[in-house]
Write an enzyme that holds these catalytic residues in place. Sequence first.
Site, PDB file in Angstrom:
ATOM      1  N   GLU A 165       1.339  -0.980  -0.280  1.00 17.90           N
ATOM      2  CA  GLU A 165       0.065   0.083  -0.237  1.00 17.90           C
ATOM      3  C   GLU A 165       0.655   0.872  -0.082  1.00 17.90           C
ATOM      4  O   GLU A 165       2.002   1.519   0.462  1.00 17.90           O
ATOM      5  CB  GLU A 165      -1.089   0.275   1.345  1.00 17.90           C
ATOM      6  CG  GLU A 165      -1.816   1.538   1.279  1.00 17.90           C
ATOM      7  CD  GLU A 165      -2.055   0.744   2.673  1.00 17.90           C
ATOM      8  OE1 GLU A 165      -3.760   1.979   2.716  1.00 17.90           O
ATOM      9  OE2 GLU A 165      -2.441   0.330   4.002  1.00 17.90           O
ATOM     10  N   LYS A 202      -9.968   2.489  -2.416  1.00 15.53           N
ATOM     11  CA  LYS A 202      -9.518   2.362  -1.298  1.00 15.53           C
ATOM     12  C   LYS A 202     -11.361   3.187  -0.563  1.00 15.53           C
ATOM     13  O   LYS A 202     -11.401   4.118  -0.087  1.00 15.53           O
ATOM     14  CB  LYS A 202      -8.608   2.165   0.284  1.00 15.53           C
ATOM     15  CG  LYS A 202      -8.807   1.802   1.212  1.00 15.53           C
ATOM     16  CD  LYS A 202      -7.903   2.225   2.106  1.00 15.53           C
ATOM     17  CE  LYS A 202      -7.266   1.370   3.405  1.00 15.53           C
ATOM     18  NZ  LYS A 202      -6.022   2.387   4.309  1.00 15.53           N
ATOM     19  N   CYS A 208      -5.566  -2.908   3.093  1.00 21.27           N
ATOM     20  CA  CYS A 208      -5.342  -3.200   4.217  1.00 21.27           C
ATOM     21  C   CYS A 208      -6.625  -2.816   4.767  1.00 21.27           C
ATOM     22  O   CYS A 208      -6.882  -4.069   5.123  1.00 21.27           O
ATOM     23  CB  CYS A 208      -4.159  -1.638   4.319  1.00 21.27           C
ATOM     24  SG  CYS A 208      -3.840  -1.358   5.830  1.00 21.27           S
TER      25      CYS A 208
END
Length: 258
Positions: free
Chosen positions: A44, A110, A144
Amino acid sequence: MSQHITIALIQSHLHWENPEDNRKMFEEKINTVSKDTDLIILPEMFTTGFTMAPQKIEAEEGDITVAWMKSMAEKTESAIMGSIIFQEEDQFFNRLFFVYPNGETKTYDKKHTFTLAGEDKVYKAGEEKLILEYKGFKICPLICYDLRFPVWARNTEDYDVLVYVANWPKPRIEAWDTLLKARSIENLSYCVGVNRIGQDDLGYDYPGHSAVYDVLGKQLAFSEGEEILYATLDKGHIVSTRQKLKFLEDRDDFSLKG
């Protein structure tokens, strides 16, 4: 249809808020990747580290990095994926790019921005899940904090591989280990997690623990050090297991609301 793909997970430290140095570093690492690799996965925010100050990064850096990814994908004849800071007009995104060897690009923003660090105040959250196809495998890439939300990862698309790229810190690394394994088991898919190592300029430590799990939760690769991990994913393993264990057919039926 391809029955196997070989993936390379590049677990590395990151230069804080320095896209140029990170591109140089990752290019050196990518140049050492095995020639039979089909997909290279980076962490990431691999050009900056997990910074909440995207305004410090020049707006053009996003396009520069995507062009670099295309160049590396063409050179290695491998797909490359990882997330970076990307700016569109006055908004910032934690955006994952999947770049095919021919330069075609897919993106995922995300969904679950990390409120504990204030990511939700700085980056615009995504709304669309991405399922892409590559060499006969359906891949779902996530980022994540998305790992903590099983409903978002729920395998309603019959994907084959679930991938998380991350900057996941040491104090909560047991959660990372446990949830990666759980996602593979509950979705009957391969689950891949690529984390960074080292300490960032805010003093947070990252212990790696990049890993690959098969559809039954067996660990195929794992590391705590700075290295490139490899795993070969077998389509036959997915098909035979799902034919024998029809757990996905028994899943509850519901839909997400925005």
